[in-house]
Design a protein around this motif. Structure first.
Motif, PDB file in Angstrom:
ATOM      1  N   PHE A 158      62.955  60.212  57.619  1.00 57.59           N
ATOM      2  CA  PHE A 158      62.896  58.762  57.476  1.00 57.59           C
ATOM      3  C   PHE A 158      64.126  58.062  58.052  1.00 57.59           C
ATOM      4  N   SER A 159      65.164  58.815  58.383  1.00 56.70           N
ATOM      5  CA  SER A 159      66.314  58.204  59.059  1.00 56.70           C
ATOM      6  C   SER A 159      65.995  57.908  60.524  1.00 56.70           C
ATOM      7  N   CYS A 191      57.554  57.815  64.773  1.00 60.76           N
ATOM      8  CA  CYS A 191      56.239  57.189  64.934  1.00 60.76           C
ATOM      9  C   CYS A 191      55.868  57.092  66.413  1.00 60.76           C
ATOM     10  N   GLU A 192      56.852  56.823  67.258  1.00 62.14           N
ATOM     11  CA  GLU A 192      56.580  56.779  68.695  1.00 62.14           C
ATOM     12  C   GLU A 192      56.318  58.177  69.248  1.00 62.14           C
ATOM     13  N   GLY A 251      67.060  53.163  46.678  1.00 59.25           N
ATOM     14  CA  GLY A 251      67.563  53.351  48.037  1.00 59.25           C
ATOM     15  C   GLY A 251      66.453  53.146  49.054  1.00 59.25           C
ATOM     16  N   TRP A 252      66.386  54.042  50.048  1.00 56.86           N
ATOM     17  CA  TRP A 252      65.396  53.917  51.123  1.00 56.86           C
ATOM     18  C   TRP A 252      63.965  53.987  50.597  1.00 56.86           C
ATOM     19  N   PHE A 253      63.790  54.513  49.368  1.00 57.54           N
ATOM     20  CA  PHE A 253      62.446  54.681  48.808  1.00 57.54           C
ATOM     21  C   PHE A 253      61.931  53.416  48.123  1.00 57.54           C
TER      22      PHE A 253
END
Length: 298
Positions: free
Chosen positions: A77-78, A84-85, A253-255
């Protein structure tokens, strides 16, 4: 069928491979390591060496197959937008090898891309600017070039033995912070499916080979996030607390984005079209099993 599977040794992919083999299909799994290759051969699958970033290897694997199931994704996820690309390019490469034939391609996407706050159906289009929409965009692009492509959208929680996805992340957060938290009232809803039910869905999708179909791998239409937090708190013996949206960023956090997702979704069309009927344990029932809460250090 001879089916080329990317992500064949992952949490979901390994279950898909087992289901396909049990139905009499011949499986060739993409492998970028010796360990993955050994895992494939140990269950009776063949090995195709390569990676999601090696587009030549993807084209070669798809060219030699009667159909392709694309489950591989780089879960870092970083580097989420970049990954995704990479997925977009992988789907394009797979599609280029199948163009102009009746050989099916099944692509994986996510329920979390859909509009929030109301029950989404298979006809619902992705909302917003989530980079993960690249997978569905690529699928539709290759469909326009004569590929028999279909999409399987999976829930935020695909659960079962060996789960290392979102629910284990929540369990780790609870252990680390000393509380099991939800956002505001915790009424936002997650969909869920057991990995074995998801595996059967992928098999049915490739056997049906319905061009441009969209399927929802949803066994449970909407579980209140608060209930998931309560189950985790009970199993760990920790307080269950609410965090405001402002506090959620610091706590999760990121979640935080995923903790606040409200993505109820129906799978009625999928069940009717494929005869798919989930039979495995639901998420809250699964959380009562010891495998989700091993003793630390063991």
């Amino acid at each position: 069928m001879r089916i080329f599977v990317t992500g064949a040794t992952g949490f979901i992919g390994s279950a898909v491979v087992q289901n396909l083999l049990g139905a009499g299909h011949q499986i060739v799994g993409l492998s970028r390591s010796d360990a993955a290759a050994d895992a494939l051969t140990s269950v009776g699958a063949s090995v195709h060496r390569g990676s999601l970033e090696d587009l030549d290897s993807l084209r070669a694997g798809a060219s030699a197959a009667d159909g392709v199931i694309h489950l591989g994704f780089i879960h870092d996820f970083s580097r989420f937008a970049e990954n995704c690309e990479i997925d977009r390019h992988a789907i394009t490469a797979l599609g280029s090898a199948l163009a102009g034939s009746n050989r099916p391609l099944v692509v994986t996407s996510g329920i979390g891309l859909l509009p929030q706050g109301r029950i989404a159906t298979e006809d619902s289009a992705p909302a917003g600017q989530n980079p993960r929409v690249a997978s569905e965009e690529a699928a539709r692009a290759v469909a326009g070039r004569g590929v028999a492509v279909s999409i399987v959208r999976l829930p935020p929680s695909v659960h079962g033995d060996g789960d290392h996805g979102f629910v284990p992340i929540l369990i780790t957060l609870a252990r680390d912070t000393g509380v099991s938290a939800y956002v505001d009232g915790g009424d936002n809803r997650w969909t869920a499916v057991h990995r074995l039910d998801a595996a059967r869905l992928f098999r049915l999708a490739i056997e049906k080979a319905e061009p441009e179909a969209v399927y929802h791998g949803v066994a449970e239409q909407g579980i209140a996030f608060r209930e998931i937090a309560e189950a985790i708190g009970r199993r760990l013996g920790l307080p269950v607390v609410s965090r405001t949206k402002e506090q959620a960023a610091a706590h999760f956090g990121w979640f935080a984005h995923f903790a606040a997702l409200d993505v109820p979704a129906s799978s009625a069309h999928t069940r009717d079209a494929l005869g798919w009927r989930p039979t495995q344990a639901g998420l809250l029932e699964d959380l009562e099993r010891p495998s989700y809460f091993p003793t630390p250090g063991r």
